[in-house]
Design a protein around this motif. Structure first.
Motif, short mmCIF file in Angstrom:
data_model
loop_
_atom_site.label_atom_id
_atom_site.label_comp_id
_atom_site.label_asym_id
_atom_site.label_seq_id
_atom_site.Cartn_x
_atom_site.Cartn_y
_atom_site.Cartn_z
N VAL A 163 0.90 -1.20 0.09
CA VAL A 163 0.13 -0.11 0.12
C VAL A 163 0.74 1.30 -0.06
N PHE A 164 0.51 2.44 -0.38
CA PHE A 164 1.11 3.41 -0.84
C PHE A 164 0.71 4.88 -0.02
N PRO A 165 1.05 4.74 1.55
CA PRO A 165 0.37 5.98 2.20
C PRO A 165 0.56 7.18 1.51
N PHE A 166 1.76 7.81 1.00
CA PHE A 166 2.00 9.16 0.51
C PHE A 166 1.03 9.30 -0.71
N ALA A 167 0.81 8.47 -1.35
CA ALA A 167 -0.02 8.62 -2.48
C ALA A 167 -1.57 8.87 -2.17
N LYS A 168 -2.02 8.07 -1.04
CA LYS A 168 -3.41 8.29 -0.45
C LYS A 168 -3.43 9.69 0.34
N VAL A 169 -2.42 10.20 0.91
CA VAL A 169 -2.33 11.43 1.60
C VAL A 169 -2.59 12.65 0.61
N THR A 170 -1.74 12.39 -0.59
CA THR A 170 -1.85 13.33 -1.63
C THR A 170 -3.18 13.38 -2.36
N LYS A 171 -3.67 12.02 -2.53
CA LYS A 171 -5.33 12.08 -3.21
C LYS A 171 -6.32 12.81 -2.22
N GLN A 172 -6.22 12.46 -0.99
CA GLN A 172 -7.37 13.17 -0.16
C GLN A 172 -7.06 14.72 -0.11
N LEU A 173 -5.59 15.07 0.09
CA LEU A 173 -5.37 16.44 0.02
C LEU A 173 -6.00 17.13 -1.25
N ARG A 174 -5.82 16.51 -2.44
CA ARG A 174 -6.26 17.24 -3.84
C ARG A 174 -7.72 17.00 -3.88
N GLU A 175 -8.25 15.92 -3.73
CA GLU A 175 -9.68 15.35 -3.95
C GLU A 175 -10.64 15.54 -2.71
N GLY A 176 -10.39 15.40 -1.52
CA GLY A 176 -10.94 15.28 -0.15
C GLY A 176 -12.12 13.94 -0.15
N LEU A 177 -12.69 14.25 0.94
CA LEU A 177 -13.59 13.05 1.36
C LEU A 177 -14.93 12.98 0.42
N ALA A 178 -15.06 14.08 -0.09
CA ALA A 178 -16.42 13.99 -0.98
C ALA A 178 -16.14 13.25 -2.17
N THR A 179 -15.18 12.94 -2.36
CA THR A 179 -14.75 12.13 -3.50
C THR A 179 -14.38 10.52 -3.05
N GLY A 180 -14.63 10.48 -2.01
CA GLY A 180 -14.12 8.96 -1.58
C GLY A 180 -12.88 8.93 -1.20
N GLU A 181 -11.82 9.91 -1.06
CA GLU A 181 -10.64 9.64 -0.82
C GLU A 181 -10.42 10.03 0.80
N SER A 182 -10.20 8.86 1.43
CA SER A 182 -10.19 8.79 2.77
C SER A 182 -9.13 8.17 3.45
N VAL A 183 -8.11 8.72 4.31
CA VAL A 183 -7.13 8.04 4.81
C VAL A 183 -7.53 7.10 5.97
N LEU A 184 -8.58 7.45 6.36
CA LEU A 184 -9.02 6.35 7.50
C LEU A 184 -9.47 5.26 6.77
N SER A 185 -10.12 5.25 5.86
CA SER A 185 -10.70 4.00 4.88
C SER A 185 -9.36 3.03 4.59
N PHE A 186 -8.34 3.91 3.93
CA PHE A 186 -7.27 3.30 3.45
C PHE A 186 -6.37 2.65 4.63
N TYR A 187 -6.44 3.38 5.77
CA TYR A 187 -5.81 2.51 6.82
C TYR A 187 -6.59 1.14 7.32
N ASN A 188 -7.98 1.31 7.33
CA ASN A 188 -8.67 0.02 7.58
C ASN A 188 -8.62 -0.83 6.68
N VAL A 189 -8.70 -0.70 5.39
CA VAL A 189 -8.87 -1.73 4.30
C VAL A 189 -7.11 -2.22 4.27
N SER A 190 -6.12 -1.42 4.57
CA SER A 190 -4.89 -1.82 4.42
C SER A 190 -4.61 -2.95 5.54
N ILE A 191 -5.11 -2.62 6.62
CA ILE A 191 -4.87 -3.67 7.80
C ILE A 191 -5.73 -4.82 8.02
#
Length: 143
Positions: free
Chosen positions: A98-126
């Motif tokens: 998994v690529f945490p830097f890419a996910k942080v970048t995506k949420q910063l650019r696109e936001g939760l409203a588009t489905g970009e969530s570091v929390l979901s990423f964390y949960n799906v990753s583990i």
């Protein structure tokens, strides 16, 4: 595989910095756990308003290091590794990454409203990527 000790130390230093700074901002005990990742998700959303679509490389680096270390804390056999064509990420014992830097970048650019969530990423990753199966929130296997 893996990354060299110097790079590992830089990642850990950035993650420790994130914990120190975020803990002060949050006003609560802060660590490598789901609750803290949830707080970081809200922080990213607040930063999106300030940054107006720009992404700060420093912010992405610090938060990406934090997010990766939080995943590693939850999955002890996970390690930092580099995929030549993609970049730095967290590799699990099953070989998946998994690529945490890419996910942080995506949420910063696109936001939760588009489905970009570091929390979901964390949960799906583990809960999914690291184990190869999707479990329910209580840890039992999903149907």
């Amino acid at each position: 595989m893996g990354i060299d000790a110097e790079r590992q130390q830089m990642i850990r230093s950035n993650a420790a910095f994130a914990i120190e700074e975020m803990g002060e901002l949050a006003g609560v005990a802060f660590g490598f756990n789901e609750g803290s990742v949830a707080w970081v998700e809200g922080f990213i959303e607040r930063q999106r308003e300030v940054l107006q679509g720009d992404t700060s490389e420093g912010l992405v680096n610090v938060l990406g290091c934090y997010l990766g270390e939080a995943i590693i804390a939850a999955v002890p056999d996970a390690t930092w590794d580099e995929e030549p064509q993609i970049g730095l990420g967290v590799r699990f014992a099953n070989g998946d990454m998994v690529f945490p830097f890419a996910k942080v970048t995506k949420q910063l650019r696109e936001g939760l409203a588009t489905g970009e969530s570091v929390l979901s990423f964390y949960n799906v990753s583990i809960g999914y990527v690291a184990t190869g199966q999707l479990g329910s929130a209580d840890g039992s296997e999903a149907p």
